[in-house]
Design a protein around this motif. Structure first.
Motif, PDB file in Angstrom:
ATOM      1  N   LYS A 392       8.042   1.309 -28.226  1.00 17.54           N
ATOM      2  CA  LYS A 392       8.859   0.915 -27.094  1.00 17.54           C
ATOM      3  C   LYS A 392       8.974   2.092 -26.143  1.00 17.54           C
ATOM      4  O   LYS A 392       9.461   3.152 -26.507  1.00 17.54           O
ATOM      5  CB  LYS A 392      10.246   0.488 -27.574  1.00 17.54           C
ATOM      6  N   THR A 393       8.508   1.897 -24.927  1.00 15.38           N
ATOM      7  CA  THR A 393       8.525   2.954 -23.937  1.00 15.38           C
ATOM      8  C   THR A 393       9.724   2.779 -23.019  1.00 15.38           C
ATOM      9  O   THR A 393       9.909   1.711 -22.435  1.00 15.38           O
ATOM     10  CB  THR A 393       7.233   2.942 -23.102  1.00 15.38           C
ATOM     11  N   THR A 394      10.543   3.799 -22.915  1.00 13.04           N
ATOM     12  CA  THR A 394      11.687   3.746 -22.022  1.00 13.04           C
ATOM     13  C   THR A 394      11.190   3.724 -20.584  1.00 13.04           C
ATOM     14  O   THR A 394      10.322   4.500 -20.215  1.00 13.04           O
ATOM     15  CB  THR A 394      12.600   4.967 -22.233  1.00 13.04           C
ATOM     16  N   THR A 395      11.726   2.840 -19.768  1.00 15.91           N
ATOM     17  CA  THR A 395      11.284   2.758 -18.385  1.00 15.91           C
ATOM     18  C   THR A 395      11.669   4.023 -17.635  1.00 15.91           C
ATOM     19  O   THR A 395      12.648   4.707 -17.958  1.00 15.91           O
ATOM     20  CB  THR A 395      11.914   1.549 -17.679  1.00 15.91           C
ATOM     21  N   LEU A 396      10.871   4.325 -16.607  1.00 13.68           N
ATOM     22  CA  LEU A 396      11.143   5.506 -15.796  1.00 13.68           C
ATOM     23  C   LEU A 396      12.502   5.390 -15.118  1.00 13.68           C
ATOM     24  O   LEU A 396      13.225   6.379 -14.973  1.00 13.68           O
ATOM     25  CB  LEU A 396      10.039   5.668 -14.744  1.00 13.68           C
ATOM     26  N   ARG A 397      12.879   4.164 -14.727  1.00 14.13           N
ATOM     27  CA  ARG A 397      14.179   3.962 -14.104  1.00 14.13           C
ATOM     28  C   ARG A 397      15.306   4.325 -15.056  1.00 14.13           C
ATOM     29  O   ARG A 397      16.296   4.967 -14.662  1.00 14.13           O
ATOM     30  CB  ARG A 397      14.308   2.501 -13.666  1.00 14.13           C
ATOM     31  N   LYS A 398      15.157   3.950 -16.333  1.00 14.75           N
ATOM     32  CA  LYS A 398      16.189   4.259 -17.316  1.00 14.75           C
ATOM     33  C   LYS A 398      16.271   5.763 -17.567  1.00 14.75           C
ATOM     34  O   LYS A 398      17.373   6.331 -17.678  1.00 14.75           O
ATOM     35  CB  LYS A 398      15.876   3.535 -18.635  1.00 14.75           C
ATOM     36  N   VAL A 399      15.107   6.409 -17.649  1.00 13.56           N
ATOM     37  CA  VAL A 399      15.086   7.868 -17.841  1.00 13.56           C
ATOM     38  C   VAL A 399      15.768   8.561 -16.669  1.00 13.56           C
ATOM     39  O   VAL A 399      16.573   9.492 -16.841  1.00 13.56           O
ATOM     40  CB  VAL A 399      13.635   8.361 -17.995  1.00 13.56           C
ATOM     41  N   ARG A 400      15.455   8.103 -15.444  1.00 10.61           N
ATOM     42  CA  ARG A 400      16.052   8.707 -14.257  1.00 10.61           C
ATOM     43  C   ARG A 400      17.565   8.508 -14.243  1.00 10.61           C
ATOM     44  O   ARG A 400      18.331   9.413 -13.908  1.00 10.61           O
ATOM     45  CB  ARG A 400      15.427   8.096 -13.010  1.00 10.61           C
ATOM     46  N   GLU A 401      17.994   7.308 -14.621  1.00  7.49           N
ATOM     47  CA  GLU A 401      19.425   7.021 -14.650  1.00  7.49           C
ATOM     48  C   GLU A 401      20.155   7.930 -15.635  1.00  7.49           C
ATOM     49  O   GLU A 401      21.205   8.503 -15.313  1.00  7.49           O
ATOM     50  CB  GLU A 401      19.652   5.558 -15.030  1.00  7.49           C
ATOM     51  N   GLN A 402      19.580   8.105 -16.829  1.00 12.62           N
ATOM     52  CA  GLN A 402      20.216   8.958 -17.828  1.00 12.62           C
ATOM     53  C   GLN A 402      20.259  10.416 -17.366  1.00 12.62           C
ATOM     54  O   GLN A 402      21.274  11.099 -17.514  1.00 12.62           O
ATOM     55  CB  GLN A 402      19.458   8.841 -19.156  1.00 12.62           C
ATOM     56  N   ALA A 403      19.141  10.875 -16.780  1.00 14.69           N
ATOM     57  CA  ALA A 403      19.072  12.272 -16.350  1.00 14.69           C
ATOM     58  C   ALA A 403      20.030  12.537 -15.192  1.00 14.69           C
ATOM     59  O   ALA A 403      20.743  13.550 -15.170  1.00 14.69           O
ATOM     60  CB  ALA A 403      17.638  12.620 -15.940  1.00 14.69           C
ATOM     61  N   GLU A 404      20.067  11.630 -14.220  1.00 14.05           N
ATOM     62  CA  GLU A 404      20.942  11.837 -13.065  1.00 14.05           C
ATOM     63  C   GLU A 404      22.416  11.738 -13.462  1.00 14.05           C
ATOM     64  O   GLU A 404      23.241  12.522 -12.975  1.00 14.05           O
ATOM     65  CB  GLU A 404      20.604  10.824 -11.970  1.00 14.05           C
ATOM     66  N   THR A 405      22.721  10.809 -14.350  1.00 18.22           N
ATOM     67  CA  THR A 405      24.111  10.697 -14.814  1.00 18.22           C
ATOM     68  C   THR A 405      24.556  11.971 -15.518  1.00 18.22           C
ATOM     69  O   THR A 405      25.656  12.494 -15.266  1.00 18.22           O
ATOM     70  CB  THR A 405      24.248   9.498 -15.772  1.00 18.22           C
ATOM     71  N   GLN A 406      23.701  12.488 -16.384  1.00 27.99           N
ATOM     72  CA  GLN A 406      24.036  13.711 -17.109  1.00 27.99           C
ATOM     73  C   GLN A 406      24.194  14.889 -16.148  1.00 27.99           C
ATOM     74  O   GLN A 406      25.123  15.700 -16.276  1.00 27.99           O
ATOM     75  CB  GLN A 406      22.959  14.015 -18.143  1.00 27.99           C
ATOM     76  N   ALA A 407      23.288  15.000 -15.165  1.00 27.43           N
ATOM     77  CA  ALA A 407      23.346  16.109 -14.208  1.00 27.43           C
ATOM     78  C   ALA A 407      24.612  16.027 -13.354  1.00 27.43           C
ATOM     79  O   ALA A 407      25.259  17.044 -13.077  1.00 27.43           O
ATOM     80  CB  ALA A 407      22.104  16.092 -13.321  1.00 27.43           C
ATOM     81  N   ILE A 408      24.976  14.821 -12.920  1.00 30.17           N
ATOM     82  CA  ILE A 408      26.172  14.656 -12.090  1.00 30.17           C
ATOM     83  C   ILE A 408      27.423  15.044 -12.872  1.00 30.17           C
ATOM     84  O   ILE A 408      28.287  15.785 -12.370  1.00 30.17           O
ATOM     85  CB  ILE A 408      26.276  13.199 -11.591  1.00 30.17           C
ATOM     86  N   ARG A 409      27.529  14.586 -14.103  1.00 30.04           N
ATOM     87  CA  ARG A 409      28.714  14.903 -14.909  1.00 30.04           C
ATOM     88  C   ARG A 409      28.790  16.402 -15.192  1.00 30.04           C
ATOM     89  O   ARG A 409      29.877  16.987 -15.192  1.00 30.04           O
ATOM     90  CB  ARG A 409      28.699  14.102 -16.208  1.00 30.04           C
ATOM     91  N   HIS A 410      27.654  17.031 -15.434  1.00 29.96           N
ATOM     92  CA  HIS A 410      27.643  18.475 -15.699  1.00 29.96           C
ATOM     93  C   HIS A 410      28.098  19.247 -14.452  1.00 29.96           C
ATOM     94  O   HIS A 410      28.960  20.146 -14.541  1.00 29.96           O
ATOM     95  CB  HIS A 410      26.250  18.920 -16.108  1.00 29.96           C
ATOM     96  N   ALA A 411      27.528  18.905 -13.282  1.00 26.50           N
ATOM     97  CA  ALA A 411      27.908  19.596 -12.047  1.00 26.50           C
ATOM     98  C   ALA A 411      29.367  19.354 -11.709  1.00 26.50           C
ATOM     99  O   ALA A 411      30.077  20.255 -11.242  1.00 26.50           O
ATOM    100  CB  ALA A 411      27.011  19.134 -10.903  1.00 26.50           C
TER     101      ALA A 411
END
Length: 452
Positions: A392-411
């Motif tokens: 099962k390959t995670t969609t690029l949209r899902k990867v982007r969503e997880q990465a951006e959410t994590q970056a926003i919360r960290h900042a």
């Protein structure tokens, strides 16, 4: 279009540059704070920096401070310093801090255009070189580009020129000897012998004579004086593989050799000086063995001046496929076969397999698969591995969503809940940040915003 960050408080010069360089996308900043915000937002490869920035436009202190912060954030950035001063001291100071080049006002568009073009060309070449180094390891037999293996290879590059005693830790079959040979090849001893001895493969009563050699008549059958592995490695590198299996009775003699760099052959009385670099390797947990008093504590600390942990194959991600393809090419040449590659099922099976035998297990399975394969592509069955369903390959949209959410919360955390500071840290505008908060339903960030 290539982006240039122009740090200049003179509006007239900003307009001149904007109309003079239509081939570039120019973004502007008027002071140090706005420059760093624009740098994070656009991540330009090239920056032009006026040293006379407010609040100290008459001097270069603010400009030089801005230069240092730019290079701290983006070290590969090419900063072209522009100064209105005829005093070259500031220009020289900026170059010493890491500026790519400097240019004195008034601005000659043609000259500055040449400097910009050269800066972008150098930036491109450096990026290609970094990509090449990241995609393939230069350490000959060390294959892979996973983060774990790249870190290990960078460690090898750092310790190879030194004489520090190195302990290689890793499961059986991870390639400890390959790493030891790589250290030797990158060291000043490269033209001298590399000698390896496996302490676990030689009977205890023979290991001492194998290591230290023996004099004629030292024991029954000793018909001539024979050099040991340590003397054979004189001037070069000695690998003591599986040193965790060295008997306690021999460890004291090994410790003396490591400390004094002298040996005595079995049956001899003469001390012999040897110049050899020592690398040790083991799959055992030496710290636990020290606690259990099955390995000398002083020897443990002597051989582990620096420790390099080699990751098992199961932790190297897609390196498994990279290594498999390299081995396939090797075995095709060795056996005269023409197997072209792996089926999707085979690659998925290799990625799913735990590889308890590491690279040695992969070699064995591939060798037999190349010989027994009935088609041009090796299957999971050829490898003796269990076929698995499509991964099962995670969609690029899902990867982007997880990465951006994590970056926003960290900042947001770093900015102490201030959304303006959060957007600056992320290199985006505040409206863009609001849009992302709404998109990913991070409404708790707005509800707790502070304005400190």
């Amino acid at each position: 279009m290539k982006t240039v960050l122009v740090i200049e408080d003179d509006i007239g010069i900003q307009k001149q540059l904007k109309w003079s360089f239509p081939d570039y996308e120019l973004v502007f900043a008027q002071d140090r704070a706005s420059a760093l915000t624009q740098l994070r937002r656009y991540e330009p490869d090239v920056v032009t920096l006026d040293l006379g920035l407010p609040p100290d436009p008459a001097n270069a202190s603010e400009g030089l401070a801005c230069l240092s912060e730019i290079l701290a954030i983006q070290p590969q950035c090419k900063v072209i310093v522009i100064t209105g001063s005829t005093d070259n001291d500031h220009a020289i100071k900026s170059v010493s801090l890491g500026a790519y080049d400097y240019y004195q006002k008034p601005i000659d568009v043609e000259v500055l255009n040449i400097i910009l073009a050269r800066a972008f060309k150098l930036s491109q070449l450096e990026a290609e070189n970094r990509a090449l180094k990241a995609s393939s390891i230069s350490n000959n037999d060390i294959i892979g580009n996973s983060d774990a293996i790249l870190r290990a290879c960078r460690t090898v590059e750092k310790i190879a020129p030194t004489e520090i005693t190195t302990l290689l830790l890793g499961d059986s079959g991870t390639g400890k000897e390959v790493f030891a040979r790589s250290i030797h090849r990158q060291s000043p001893r490269v033209n001298k012998p590399f000698v390896a001895i496996n302490c676990a493969s030689i009977p205890e009563n023979l290991l001492e004579s194998e290591l230290f050699g023996y004099e004629k008549g030292a024991f029954t059958g000793a018909n001539k004086t024979t050099l040991g592995k340590i003397e054979c490695a004189n001037g070069g590198t000695l690998l003591l593989d599986e040193i965790g299996d060295m008997p306690l009775s021999l460890q004291a003699k090994m410790l003396r050799f490591l400390q004094e760099r002298v040996i005595e052959r079995v049956g001899g009385r003469q001390e012999i000086e040897v110049d050899v670099r020592v690398i040790c390797a083991t799959h055992r947990n030496l710290a636990e063995m020290v606690a259990a008093q099955s390995f000398r504590e002083d020897l443990y600390y002597r051989i582990s001046e620096i420790t390099l942990a080699i990751p098992p194959l199961r932790q190297r991600g897609h390196d498994i496929i990279v290594i498999a393809k390299a081995l396939l090419s090797k075995f095709n040449n060795e056996f005269g076969t023409q197997v072209q590659g792996f089926s999707d099922c085979a690659m998925q099976a290799m990625l799913q397999h735990a590889w308890p035998g590491n690279i040695r297990e992969l070699q064995n399975k591939l060798k037999s698969a190349v010989i027994l394969a009935d088609s041009k592509l090796i299957t999971a069955e050829d490898l003796g591995l269990k076929a698995v369903d499509a991964l099962k390959t995670t969609t690029l949209r899902k990867v982007r969503e997880q990465a951006e959410t994590q970056a926003i919360r960290h900042a947001y955390t770093v900015a102490n809940g201030n959304l303006s500071k959060t957007s600056d840290l992320l290199g985006i505008t505040r409206p863009t940040l609001y849009a992302l908060i709404d998109k990913y339903r991070l409404h708790d960030l707005r509800n707790t915003e502070t304005e400190n």
